[in-house]
Design a protein around this motif. Structure first.
Motif, PDB file in Angstrom:
ATOM      1  N   HIS A 152      -2.625   8.228   6.134  1.00 20.39           N
ATOM      2  CA  HIS A 152      -2.300   6.801   6.191  1.00 20.39           C
ATOM      3  C   HIS A 152      -1.997   6.429   7.648  1.00 20.39           C
ATOM      4  O   HIS A 152      -1.121   7.019   8.280  1.00 20.39           O
ATOM      5  N   LEU A 192      -2.031  -2.470  -2.376  1.00 21.27           N
ATOM      6  CA  LEU A 192      -0.868  -1.805  -1.785  1.00 21.27           C
ATOM      7  C   LEU A 192       0.367  -2.667  -2.038  1.00 21.27           C
ATOM      8  O   LEU A 192       0.460  -3.799  -1.548  1.00 21.27           O
ATOM      9  N   GLN A 208      -1.320   1.606  -4.601  1.00 24.38           N
ATOM     10  CA  GLN A 208      -0.639   2.375  -3.558  1.00 24.38           C
ATOM     11  C   GLN A 208       0.751   1.796  -3.341  1.00 24.38           C
ATOM     12  O   GLN A 208       0.930   0.582  -3.408  1.00 24.38           O
ATOM     13  N   ASP A 262       4.165   1.979  -0.608  1.00 21.97           N
ATOM     14  CA  ASP A 262       4.407   2.332   0.795  1.00 21.97           C
ATOM     15  C   ASP A 262       5.781   1.848   1.223  1.00 21.97           C
ATOM     16  O   ASP A 262       6.043   0.638   1.205  1.00 21.97           O
ATOM     17  N   VAL A 322      -1.279   6.155  -5.643  1.00 25.39           N
ATOM     18  CA  VAL A 322      -1.446   6.580  -4.243  1.00 25.39           C
ATOM     19  C   VAL A 322      -0.108   6.363  -3.540  1.00 25.39           C
ATOM     20  O   VAL A 322       0.409   5.232  -3.533  1.00 25.39           O
TER      21      VAL A 322
END
Ligand code: DX5
Ligand code: ZN
Length: 220
Positions: free
Chosen positions: A32, A134, A172, A174, A192
């Motif tokens: 990433h 995301l 995802q 994060d 993810v």
């Protein structure tokens, strides 16, 4: 499949190549790469030359998270540097559909990122076009922040929205992801997992394996 995407933002930049190789060899499938422009987010990180020079370290998927205003300006340069997947923020694109299509026309996978306070409704029209969404679990701009608990419900709601539409979009997450909260995120429907500090603070290979051991519990 559950995928670990170590964020190099937390790596030791004087040993960057080695750190990327260590986590990749330990089994991380994505790398990433956080590109920050000092405008969309307060900080400035790195750009094309760093990505291009890391490209020779590994054949893992290069997942580029563009924390940049109007990232459409850089798609071809980021592709040339070696990206496989580009994720742009909905909040940073005046013409999100155009930017997503630019990424796809370049032959790359396309993702859209949402800040914690941005509602899922902005995905309503674009969702079927995306390979990945995301969900930011901190406010973007810095590594080492605390996970924002309400984002868990957002992941859950997004997973049911994706299922309802018969899609298979990756989710995802994060920011503030650790071995302690990753099970909650898996159970909410993320697949993810970006981790900066939790991978690169300490032994990157051993930390990578800790995440992969948890993933195995769910994949058995
Ligand atoms: C934050 C970045 C993240 C960051 C995560 O704006 O998008 O990818 O590196 O770092 P940790 O895992 O330390 O929160
Ligand atoms: Zn990121």
């Amino acid at each position: 499949m559950l995928i670990l995407a170590p964020s190099i933002l937390a790596a030791d930049f004087k040993n960057l190549g080695q750190q990327v190789t260590d986590t990749a060899n330990a089994g991380a499938r994505y790398i990433h790469l956080d590109v920050m422009d000092g405008a969309f987010v307060p900080s400035i990180s790195f750009g094309m030359p760093v990505i291009a020079s890391l490209r020779s370290c590994t054949d893992r998927i290069f997942d580029v998270h563009m924390m940049v205003e109007e990232p459409g300006r850089y798609i071809s340069d980021i592709k040339a540097a070696g990206a496989d997947l580009i994720c742009v923020h909905a909040e940073a694109c005046r013409h999100l559909d155009r930017t997503v299509n630019q990424i796809k026309e370049a032959g790359l996978k396309a993702g859209v990122a949402l800040n914690p306070a941005t509602p899922l409704s902005v995905l309503d029209c674009i969702l079927p076009e995306l390979d990945m969404v995301l969900i930011m679990t901190v406010n973007p701009g810095f590594g080492g922040q605390k996970f924002i608990p309400y984002t868990l419900e957002k992941v859950r709601n997004l997973r049911s929205m994706i299922k309802q539409r018969g899609l298979e979009t990756d989710i995802q997450v994060d920011g503030g992801v650790t071995c302690d909260n990753v099970r909650d995120l898996i159970e909410a429907g993320a697949n993810v997992f970006v981790a900066g500090s939790a991978v690169f603070k300490g032994d990157a290979a051993a930390n990578t394996r800790k995440f992969l051991d948890i993933f195995e519990e769910y994949e058995r």
